[in-house]
Design an enzyme around this catalytic site. Structure first.
Site, short mmCIF file in Angstrom:
data_model
loop_
_atom_site.label_atom_id
_atom_site.label_comp_id
_atom_site.label_asym_id
_atom_site.label_seq_id
_atom_site.Cartn_x
_atom_site.Cartn_y
_atom_site.Cartn_z
N ASN A 51 2.60 -9.18 -6.71
CA ASN A 51 1.26 -8.58 -6.61
C ASN A 51 0.67 -8.58 -8.03
OD1 ASN A 51 1.58 -5.98 -8.01
ND2 ASN A 51 2.96 -5.44 -6.34
N ASN A 100 7.51 1.06 2.65
CA ASN A 100 7.51 -0.27 3.25
C ASN A 100 8.67 -0.52 4.21
OD1 ASN A 100 6.37 -1.11 0.08
ND2 ASN A 100 5.12 -1.40 1.89
N ARG A 119 11.70 -9.46 -1.14
CA ARG A 119 11.96 -8.14 -0.56
C ARG A 119 12.68 -8.20 0.79
NH1 ARG A 119 7.73 -3.38 -1.21
NH2 ARG A 119 9.69 -2.31 -0.79
N ARG A 165 -0.19 -8.63 3.09
CA ARG A 165 1.24 -8.43 3.36
C ARG A 165 1.58 -8.35 4.84
NH1 ARG A 165 4.27 -6.74 -0.87
NH2 ARG A 165 3.46 -7.55 -2.82
N HIS A 195 -1.99 -3.45 -0.25
CA HIS A 195 -1.48 -2.66 0.87
C HIS A 195 -2.54 -1.62 1.23
CE1 HIS A 195 3.12 -3.28 0.05
NE2 HIS A 195 2.81 -3.88 1.18
N ASP A 197 -2.16 1.44 1.89
CA ASP A 197 -1.94 2.75 1.25
C ASP A 197 -2.31 2.76 -0.23
OD1 ASP A 197 0.23 1.50 0.02
OD2 ASP A 197 1.75 2.83 0.87
N ALA A 282 4.88 -1.80 -11.00
CA ALA A 282 5.33 -2.65 -9.88
C ALA A 282 4.29 -2.67 -8.77
CB ALA A 282 6.65 -2.13 -9.31
N CYS A 288 3.82 5.18 -1.89
CA CYS A 288 4.75 4.04 -1.72
C CYS A 288 6.20 4.49 -1.85
CB CYS A 288 4.52 2.99 -2.80
SG CYS A 288 2.87 2.35 -2.90
N1 ARG Z 1 6.34 -4.25 -5.91
C1 ARG Z 1 6.20 -3.78 -4.56
C2 ARG Z 1 5.61 -4.88 -3.70
O1 ARG Z 1 4.80 -5.63 -4.20
C3 ARG Z 1 5.35 -2.55 -4.51
C4 ARG Z 1 5.25 -1.94 -3.15
C5 ARG Z 1 4.27 -0.81 -3.06
N2 ARG Z 1 4.35 -0.18 -1.81
C6 ARG Z 1 3.31 0.27 -1.09
N3 ARG Z 1 3.56 0.95 -0.01
N4 ARG Z 1 2.07 0.03 -1.44
O2 ARG Z 1 5.92 -5.04 -2.55
#
Ligand code: ARG
Length: 298
Positions: A51, A100, A119, A165, A195, A197, A282, A288
């Protein structure tokens, strides 16, 4: 915060220590902040880029990350949350972002199906945790789905964000699997808010925080017809202000967003800012780092 595996729950008259893994011990009367899954950072890092916030040459400071997570943890417990813990698997630096892991309703969970290979290794760890803790694990088959990161309940209504995503087809499956009668699905337009959220946060059944710039006009109109919106300025959105954990009238959210705190207070909410700079590296913050485990059942 030390490495204790015990959680401290507090109410006016009760102080009790419980092991994290005892879901039958959860009671909303004693833990009005609800029940959440968290993951203590052990191998948290930025080792790949999936991201726009991630940069492998600006890595999180480990000790600072641990203390920021500890402070978030402390706030959640102080505000009456019952916390449960999934062990951080080695080699999965993003596993701290438990939002997630999936989407829970009653005893059912729709497990994540991550978009990025980096992931996907988390899925089996989250599955094992859900199975060991009495959840019925369900799965999507049409495209990817990144759990509560892209799907948030407001009462019985489910708000979903797709595009970066999660896939719209997967959201339809999620709604069917969980018996959701009202699905409001909008496309995400700004890669920084990849995302749902990161740019939208239901505060209760009728009110939500939103960063309008993350949506098309059409998407924003759809959201606005479904729920009353508090629009946050871009400056606060870039501090991840929408990535907030709502515990009744208390809202734990990233530091540095006074305009939004003021708007929340005017609507009767109490903001609790926490510094989360090392997790923003991140692309994640308070919400998150937590997954809601108690969602109104069917
Ligand atoms: N580095 C993670 C990703 O890119 C961050 C996830 C953040 N999570 C969220 N629920 N927004 O997947």
């Amino acid at each position: 915060m030390g490495g204790s595996e015990f959680t401290l729950g507090q109410s006016a008259s009760v102080n009790c220590y419980r092991r994290g893994m005892a879901p039958e011990g959860f009671s909303r009367a004693i833990f009005p902040g609800g029940r959440w899954l968290v993951c203590r950072p052990k191998d948290y890092d930025v080792r790949y880029v999936i991201n726009p916030w991630m940069n492998t040459s600006v890595v999180p400071e480990r000790e600072l990350a641990a203390s920021q997570w500890g402070n978030l943890h402390h706030h959640l417990i102080r505000l009456g949350a019952w916390l449960e813990y999934v062990e951080h698997a080695d080699g999965q630096p993003d596993m701290v972002f438990t939002a997630n892991a999936g989407l829970v309703r009653g005893k059912d969970v729709v497990l994540a199906r991550f978009r990025h290979r980096e992931r996907q290794g988390e899925e089996r760890h989250f599955r094992a945790w859900f199975e060991a803790n009495g959840f019925t694990v369900r799965e999507v088959t049409r495209g990817s789905f990144e759990g509560e990161g892209d799907a948030l309940f407001s009462g019985s209504r489910l708000f979903c964000g797709y595009g970066f995503r999660s896939d719209a087809a997967a959201h339809e499956e999620v709604a069917a699997l969980l018996g959701v009668s009202e699905l409001v699905a909008v496309e995400l337009k700004d890669p920084r808010f990849y995302h749902l959220d990161t740019c939208f946060c239901p505060l209760n059944d009728s009110l939500a925080l939103v960063y309008p710039g993350a949506f098309s006009q059409q998407g924003l109109d759809l959201l606005g017809r479904s729920i009353e919106l508090i629009r946050v300025p871009e400056r606060d959105a870039l501090h991840f202000v929408c990535n907030a954990v709502v515990l009744g009238r208390n809202v734990v959210l990233p530091a540095g967003c006074p305009d939004t705190y003021g708007m929340l207070q005017m609507r009767g909410f109490s903001p609790f800012p926490v510094a989360l700079s090392e997790f923003i590296k991140a692309g994640g913050a308070a919400k998150c780092l937590s997954l809601k485990l108690e969602q109104e059942a069917r």
